[in-house]
Motif scaffolding. Structure first.
Motif, mmCIF file in Angstrom:
data_model
loop_
_atom_site.group_PDB
_atom_site.id
_atom_site.type_symbol
_atom_site.label_atom_id
_atom_site.label_comp_id
_atom_site.label_asym_id
_atom_site.label_seq_id
_atom_site.Cartn_x
_atom_site.Cartn_y
_atom_site.Cartn_z
ATOM 1 N N ASN A 49 0.826 -1.208 0.000
ATOM 2 C CA ASN A 49 0.000 0.000 0.000
ATOM 3 C C ASN A 49 0.860 1.257 0.000
ATOM 4 O O ASN A 49 1.195 1.797 1.035
ATOM 5 N N SER A 50 1.226 1.675 -1.189
ATOM 6 C CA SER A 50 1.967 2.922 -1.330
ATOM 7 C C SER A 50 0.968 4.081 -1.281
ATOM 8 O O SER A 50 -0.189 3.915 -1.642
ATOM 9 N N PRO A 51 1.418 5.259 -0.825
ATOM 10 C CA PRO A 51 0.484 6.363 -0.696
ATOM 11 C C PRO A 51 -0.043 6.856 -2.039
ATOM 12 O O PRO A 51 0.638 6.774 -3.047
ATOM 13 N N VAL A 52 -1.260 7.335 -2.019
ATOM 14 C CA VAL A 52 -1.850 7.937 -3.215
ATOM 15 C C VAL A 52 -2.041 9.428 -2.962
ATOM 16 O O VAL A 52 -1.861 9.898 -1.844
ATOM 17 N N VAL A 53 -2.366 10.160 -3.988
ATOM 18 C CA VAL A 53 -2.473 11.605 -3.817
ATOM 19 C C VAL A 53 -3.827 12.147 -4.274
ATOM 20 O O VAL A 53 -4.485 11.576 -5.121
ATOM 21 N N MET A 54 -4.210 13.253 -3.655
ATOM 22 C CA MET A 54 -5.379 14.019 -4.100
ATOM 23 C C MET A 54 -4.839 15.313 -4.697
ATOM 24 O O MET A 54 -4.067 16.013 -4.047
#
Lengths: 159, 171
Positions: A49-54
């Protein structure tokens, strides 16, 4: 290649030697043990689970918006949302934003501008939750301004 | 007469395909493994990221400036932390600001005045190429983020990203 041929012939003449022909079977156990150990290590240590972005945007300047177009969503520190639009005010629990967006779009003739206003003592997690819900409800471009996040529904910049 | 006993042979299993697959997986996991960077090793906090489900784009790695807003695990103070992934830009930026010591690490704890300088210097040093990301703990007060957004707006850095965790985990 041609020069190699007589040499080969010479070796043939010596006759077959059993020991040379035997299949070589080195003991691979240790190698495979280590390989499997490493495999297990890498499988266990991999995090998926790598970070995602908004994506966020702040407006460069300020543009006034007619009050009739504005759907104001004030996030209160306790998590309750105070929503004012088309001359009425409702209090919402988080999780009901999709309904609000649908109703506001129906009531407001022009392009509704959703202004999310978070006080400075509101938890950041709450703000992101609201933004996330708005995006799921189909609100696209996000314009953030100071304590106010203005989300522009449908198309065109309106802030 | 005693029966002639057939000599027992231990049965042999062909392990070749198993080992083949094991090695294939091993090489795959070795190549995809991402090890902790220096920046991550130094940090004395864990960021509890907010969850989001709408966006799925991944956080980039090149030319990225990350402003972390985190709560220290020891004294539970909230603070800004700044890091730039591009080393050339980082060196230039650190040189331009006198308050930053020469031996500063890849990620530094900063106050809002230094952060202000850092953002404009990063913009200039990278010729406006660096992207900004805000990686904030979900427990902090929004004013930390709002102040940061105001600095960004002041320097016409109108686009940035909120770093979140994907809802439900998974790939």
């Amino acid at each position: 290649m041609a020069s190699m041929a007589p040499k080969q012939d010479a070796s043939r003449k010596r006759g077959p030697r059993r020991t040379r022909r035997r299949w070589i079977t080195p003991d691979m156990t240790a190698l495979v043990d280590i390989a499997l150990l490493l495999l297990m290590f890498f499988i266990v240590s991999t995090s998926f689970n790598s970070p995602v972005v908004m994506e966020m945007t702040v407006p460069e300047g300020e543009k006034p918006v007619p009050l009739s177009q504005v759907v104001s969503v004030v996030i209160q520190p306790d998590g309750l949302l105070k929503c004012s639009y088309a001359e009425k005010t409702v209090y919402l629990m988080p999780g009901h934003i999709a309904g609000l967006v649908a109703e506001a779009t129906a009531l407001i003739k022009d392009v509704p501008v959703i202004a999310v206003d978070a006080g400075s003592n509101v938890r950041y997690g709450l703000v992101v939750d609201v933004l996330d819900e708005l995006m799921l409800a189909g609100v696209d471009s996000r314009f953030v301004r100071k304590n106010t996040v203005v989300l522009n529904n449908i198309a065109g910049l309106s802030y | 007469m005693p029966k002639i006993k057939k000599k027992r042979t231990g049965f042999v299993l062909d392990m070749t395909p198993l080992v083949d697959i094991a090695f294939l997986l091993l090489t795959f996991f070795m190549f995809t493994a991402k090890f902790k960077s220096d920046t991550e090793n130094e940090q004395k906090f864990v960021i509890e990221r907010p969850k989001s489900s709408a966006d799925t784009s991944k956080l980039g790695e090149k030319d990225l400036a990350i402003v972390k807003i985190a709560i220290d695990t020891v004294n539970s103070d909230t603070s800004y932390y700044y890091s730039i992934s591009n080393e050339d830009v980082r060196a230039q930026v650190y040189q331009a600001i006198p308050t930053i010591p020469a031996d500063a690490k890849a990620m530094i704890a900063v106050d809002s005045a230094t952060l202000d300088r850092l953002i404009i210097e990063t913009r200039l040093a990278s010729k406006y190429k660096v992207k900004f990301a805000i990686d904030a703990d979900k427990r902090i007060e929004f004013k930390w983020v709002a102040d940061l957004m105001e600095i960004m707006r002041k320097y016409k850095q109108t686009e940035f990203q909120f770093v979140t965790d994907k809802e439900g985990g998974g790939l």
